[in-house]
Motif scaffolding. Structure first.
Motif, PDB file in Angstrom:
ATOM      1  N   THR A   1      13.834  -0.115  -7.748  1.00 49.93           N
ATOM      2  CA  THR A   1      14.475  -1.201  -7.199  1.00 49.93           C
ATOM      3  C   THR A   1      13.912  -1.184  -5.808  1.00 49.93           C
ATOM      4  O   THR A   1      13.620  -2.456  -5.152  1.00 49.93           O
ATOM      5  N   ARG A   2      13.791  -0.103  -4.930  1.00 45.34           N
ATOM      6  CA  ARG A   2      13.286  -0.087  -3.763  1.00 45.34           C
ATOM      7  C   ARG A   2      11.816  -0.403  -3.632  1.00 45.34           C
ATOM      8  O   ARG A   2      11.484  -1.181  -2.577  1.00 45.34           O
ATOM      9  N   LEU A   3      10.812  -0.098  -4.359  1.00 48.05           N
ATOM     10  CA  LEU A   3       9.529  -0.397  -4.347  1.00 48.05           C
ATOM     11  C   LEU A   3       9.373  -1.876  -4.870  1.00 48.05           C
ATOM     12  O   LEU A   3       8.382  -2.245  -4.261  1.00 48.05           O
ATOM     13  N   SER A   4      10.350  -2.398  -5.531  1.00 46.71           N
ATOM     14  CA  SER A   4       9.790  -3.939  -6.059  1.00 46.71           C
ATOM     15  C   SER A   4      10.484  -5.062  -5.327  1.00 46.71           C
ATOM     16  O   SER A   4      10.488  -5.970  -5.351  1.00 46.71           O
ATOM     17  N   ALA A   5      11.005  -4.576  -4.156  1.00 42.57           N
ATOM     18  CA  ALA A   5      11.502  -5.470  -3.217  1.00 42.57           C
ATOM     19  C   ALA A   5      10.289  -6.910  -2.600  1.00 42.57           C
ATOM     20  O   ALA A   5       9.360  -6.189  -2.195  1.00 42.57           O
TER      21      ALA A   5
ATOM     22  N   GLU B   1      11.809   5.711   1.862  1.00 49.37           N
ATOM     23  CA  GLU B   1      12.426   6.743   2.977  1.00 49.37           C
ATOM     24  C   GLU B   1      12.002   8.130   2.626  1.00 49.37           C
ATOM     25  O   GLU B   1      12.633   8.915   2.814  1.00 49.37           O
ATOM     26  N   ALA B   2      10.741   8.440   2.174  1.00 49.32           N
ATOM     27  CA  ALA B   2      10.307   9.699   1.995  1.00 49.32           C
ATOM     28  C   ALA B   2       9.796  10.448   3.024  1.00 49.32           C
ATOM     29  O   ALA B   2       9.152   9.957   4.078  1.00 49.32           O
ATOM     30  N   ALA B   3       9.683  11.793   3.059  1.00 49.10           N
ATOM     31  CA  ALA B   3       9.149  12.296   3.936  1.00 49.10           C
ATOM     32  C   ALA B   3       7.785  12.997   3.647  1.00 49.10           C
ATOM     33  O   ALA B   3       7.653  13.401   2.224  1.00 49.10           O
ATOM     34  N   PRO B   4       6.817  13.704   4.443  1.00 46.47           N
ATOM     35  CA  PRO B   4       5.732  14.409   3.805  1.00 46.47           C
ATOM     36  C   PRO B   4       6.169  15.763   3.112  1.00 46.47           C
ATOM     37  O   PRO B   4       7.111  16.458   3.727  1.00 46.47           O
TER      38      PRO B   4
ATOM     39  N   VAL C   1       4.560  13.290  -1.200  1.00 45.24           N
ATOM     40  CA  VAL C   1       6.016  13.150  -0.374  1.00 45.24           C
ATOM     41  C   VAL C   1       7.214  13.618  -1.061  1.00 45.24           C
ATOM     42  O   VAL C   1       7.150  13.744  -2.299  1.00 45.24           O
ATOM     43  N   GLU C   2       8.230  13.724  -0.378  1.00 43.23           N
ATOM     44  CA  GLU C   2       9.564  14.186  -0.765  1.00 43.23           C
ATOM     45  C   GLU C   2      10.536  13.093  -0.804  1.00 43.23           C
ATOM     46  O   GLU C   2      10.930  12.570   0.262  1.00 43.23           O
ATOM     47  N   LEU C   3      11.217  12.666  -1.914  1.00 43.93           N
ATOM     48  CA  LEU C   3      12.146  11.682  -1.777  1.00 43.93           C
ATOM     49  C   LEU C   3      13.576  12.345  -1.221  1.00 43.93           C
ATOM     50  O   LEU C   3      13.659  13.518  -1.415  1.00 43.93           O
ATOM     51  N   PRO C   4      14.204  11.383  -0.394  1.00 43.03           N
ATOM     52  CA  PRO C   4      15.636  12.073   0.040  1.00 43.03           C
ATOM     53  C   PRO C   4      16.579  12.150  -1.159  1.00 43.03           C
ATOM     54  O   PRO C   4      16.360  11.396  -2.416  1.00 43.03           O
ATOM     55  N   GLN C   5      17.274  12.803  -0.963  1.00 40.73           N
ATOM     56  CA  GLN C   5      18.471  13.361  -1.970  1.00 40.73           C
ATOM     57  C   GLN C   5      19.441  11.905  -2.090  1.00 40.73           C
ATOM     58  O   GLN C   5      20.105  11.670  -0.918  1.00 40.73           O
ATOM     59  N   ARG C   6      19.512  11.551  -3.082  1.00 36.85           N
ATOM     60  CA  ARG C   6      20.550  10.211  -3.585  1.00 36.85           C
ATOM     61  C   ARG C   6      20.550   9.996  -4.754  1.00 36.85           C
ATOM     62  O   ARG C   6      19.786  10.543  -5.813  1.00 36.85           O
TER      63      ARG C   6
ATOM     64  N   ASP D   1       0.935  -1.325   0.028  1.00 40.65           N
ATOM     65  CA  ASP D   1       0.040   0.038  -0.014  1.00 40.65           C
ATOM     66  C   ASP D   1       0.740   1.264  -0.052  1.00 40.65           C
ATOM     67  O   ASP D   1       2.231   1.156   0.054  1.00 40.65           O
ATOM     68  N   ALA D   2       0.201   2.371  -0.046  1.00 36.68           N
ATOM     69  CA  ALA D   2       0.877   3.681  -0.023  1.00 36.68           C
ATOM     70  C   ALA D   2       1.695   4.017   1.116  1.00 36.68           C
ATOM     71  O   ALA D   2       2.849   4.380   1.013  1.00 36.68           O
ATOM     72  N   ALA D   3       1.581   3.531   2.475  1.00 34.88           N
ATOM     73  CA  ALA D   3       2.153   3.618   3.476  1.00 34.88           C
ATOM     74  C   ALA D   3       3.443   2.698   3.329  1.00 34.88           C
ATOM     75  O   ALA D   3       4.781   3.323   3.785  1.00 34.88           O
ATOM     76  N   GLU D   4       3.571   1.482   2.910  1.00 38.35           N
ATOM     77  CA  GLU D   4       4.532   0.730   2.592  1.00 38.35           C
ATOM     78  C   GLU D   4       5.659   1.487   1.711  1.00 38.35           C
ATOM     79  O   GLU D   4       6.832   1.194   1.775  1.00 38.35           O
ATOM     80  N   ALA D   5       5.134   1.879   0.851  1.00 35.70           N
ATOM     81  CA  ALA D   5       5.757   2.376  -0.382  1.00 35.70           C
ATOM     82  C   ALA D   5       6.512   3.653   0.093  1.00 35.70           C
ATOM     83  O   ALA D   5       7.614   3.757  -0.383  1.00 35.70           O
ATOM     84  N   VAL D   6       5.740   4.570   0.616  1.00 37.13           N
ATOM     85  CA  VAL D   6       6.561   5.643   1.523  1.00 37.13           C
ATOM     86  C   VAL D   6       7.726   5.231   2.415  1.00 37.13           C
ATOM     87  O   VAL D   6       8.905   5.663   2.336  1.00 37.13           O
TER      88      VAL D   6
END
Length: 318
Positions: A223-227, A169-172, A308-313, A160-165
Motif C-alpha cells: 500500500t505504501r509503494l503503490s500510492a 521510510e526505510a533506513a540503510p 535497506v531496513e524497514l521500520p518496525q510496524r 525509482d529505488a530512492a522514491e521507494a525507500v
C-alpha cells in the motif's frame, strides 16, 4: 470392469506411453473420463502426440470442453505444439473462440510457434498484441532462468529505488549484517531477517526484493509503494507455490493470485494473453504486470542498488 473404475488407475502426470494407453483403452478404459476430467485434455498438456492421437480417435467429440476449453487449447497454452498438430489432424478446430474471445490458433500467433496452423484470411494479432508478445520474448530472455523459491518481490510502476525507500521510510541496512545474512539467511530468526529488503531501479519503475522471505508482498509494504501507481507483489512460497497480489493507489485490490498460471475461464482478453505469454514464469509476469522492463535478473537475485531496513510496524493491517 468394477463399478467406479474408469480404467485409468495409477495414471498421474505422465501420459506419454502410447502402448500403455492403448492397452488400457482396449481393456475398456473410458476415453471420456479420468479422475473427474477428460483424458484427452490431460494428454494434450502432459502427453505425447501418439497418446493424443490415440485418444482423439476414440472420443465422441475432439473439441469437447473441460473448464470451458478444448484439448487443443490446453496443448497450445501448455507449449505442446506437436500435441496441438496431432489434435488438428484429428479434426480439432484451431479457430474456435474460447476464453476471452481468443481461439487456440490466434493465441498461438503470439507464442513461439506462430506457424502452428494454416492461418485463415484476416486473422492476425493487433499491433498492441504483437508488441506485448515481442516484449514478453525480450523480458523472459533478459531475466533468464534462476532459482527463486522463497523469494518475495514488489514490482512498482513509475517510481525509482530512492522514491521507494522514501515511501517505506526505510533506513540503510548495516552492511555487516547484510553480508552475514546473505551467507545463510535461513540461519536467522525470521523476525531478524524479514525487515531487510533490497531495492533496485529498472526501466519503468523499481523492484523491491527479498530472496529469503515474503516481506515485499506484505499489505503494509504494497500500500505504501503503490500510492498513485500500481504494484504487483509476488511470494514464491516453497510450500504452496507462487502467490501474487495487486495494489493500486494505496489499496490492495487482489490477493492470493497465481502469477505464471492460467489462463482462467473468466479472464479478460488482455489477461488471457499475458497469462499465455508468461505461463510458468511468475517473476516475468509480475514485472510485466507493472510495466517494468528489466534488462537482466539483478533486481530480483541481487545485488540490489541498495539494501535497506524497514521500520518496525504492523504491515498486515494496512
Amino acid at each position: 470392469m468394477a463399478a467406479g473404475n474408469d480404467g485409468w488407475a495409477g495414471m498421474g502426470w505422465d501420459w506419454t506411453d502410447a502402448a500403455d494407453v492403448r492397452r488400457r483403452l482396449d481393456e475398456g478404459a473410458d476415453p471420456h473420463r479420468w479422475s473427474g476430467g477428460r483424458p484427452l485434455h490431460r494428454a494434450a498438456a502432459f502427453g505425447s502426440p501418439e497418446v493424443v492421437a490415440e485418444l482423439a480417435g476414440r472420443v465422441a467429440d475432439v473439441d469437447a470442453l473441460e473448464n470451458g476449453v478444448t484439448a487443443l487449447w490446453e496443448a497450445v497454452v501448455s507449449g505442446k505444439p506437436d500435441n496441438a498438430r496431432a489434435l488438428a489432424s484429428a479434426g480439432a478446430d484451431p479457430w474456435r473462440p474460447s476464453i476471452g474471445g481468443w481461439s487456440p490458433g490466434r493465441l498461438s500467433l503470439a507464442g513461439p510457434t506462430p506457424d502452428l496452423f494454416p492461418v485463415p484470411e484476416g486473422v492476425r494479432l493487433t499491433d498492441t498484441e504483437r508488441e506485448a508478445a515481442e516484449e514478453a520474448h525480450r523480458l523472459t530472455t533478459a531475466l533468464g532462468t534462476f532459482h527463486y523459491d522463497g523469494t518475495g518481490l514488489a514490482c512498482v510502476a513509475g517510481i525509482d529505488a530512492a522514491e521507494a525507500v522514501r515511501r517505506l521510510e526505510a533506513a540503510p541496512a548495516d552492511e555487516e549484517v547484510v553480508d552475514e545474512l546473505l551467507e545463510d539467511p535461513y540461519q536467522y530468526d525470521m523476525d531478524e531477517s524479514l525487515g531487510i529488503v533490497g531495492v533496485t531501479s529498472v526501466p519503468g519503475g523499481c523492484v523491491v526484493t527479498q530472496p529469503w522471505g515474503y516481506a515485499p508482498q506484505m499489505p503494509g509494504v504494497l500500500t505504501r509503494l503503490s500510492a498513485g501507481t500500481v504494484c504487483y507483489g509476488l511470494y514464491a512460497n516453497p510450500k504452496s507455490g507462487n502467490q501474487g497480489s495487486i495494489a493500486r493507489h494505496g489499496t490492495v485490490e487482489g490477493w492470493d493470485l497465481h502469477p505464471g498460471g492460467g489462463p482462467y475461464e473468466k479472464d479478460t482478453p488482455e489477461e488471457v494473453l499475458t497469462s499465455y505469454l508468461y505461463r510458468y514464469n511468475a517473476v516475468a509476469y509480475s514485472c510485466a504486470f507493472a510495466g517494468l522492463r528489466p534488462t537482466d535478473a539483478r533486481a530480483v537475485v541481487g545485488p540490489p542498488d541498495v539494501w535497506v531496513e524497514l521500520p518496525q510496524r504492523d504491515y498486515w493491517s494496512h
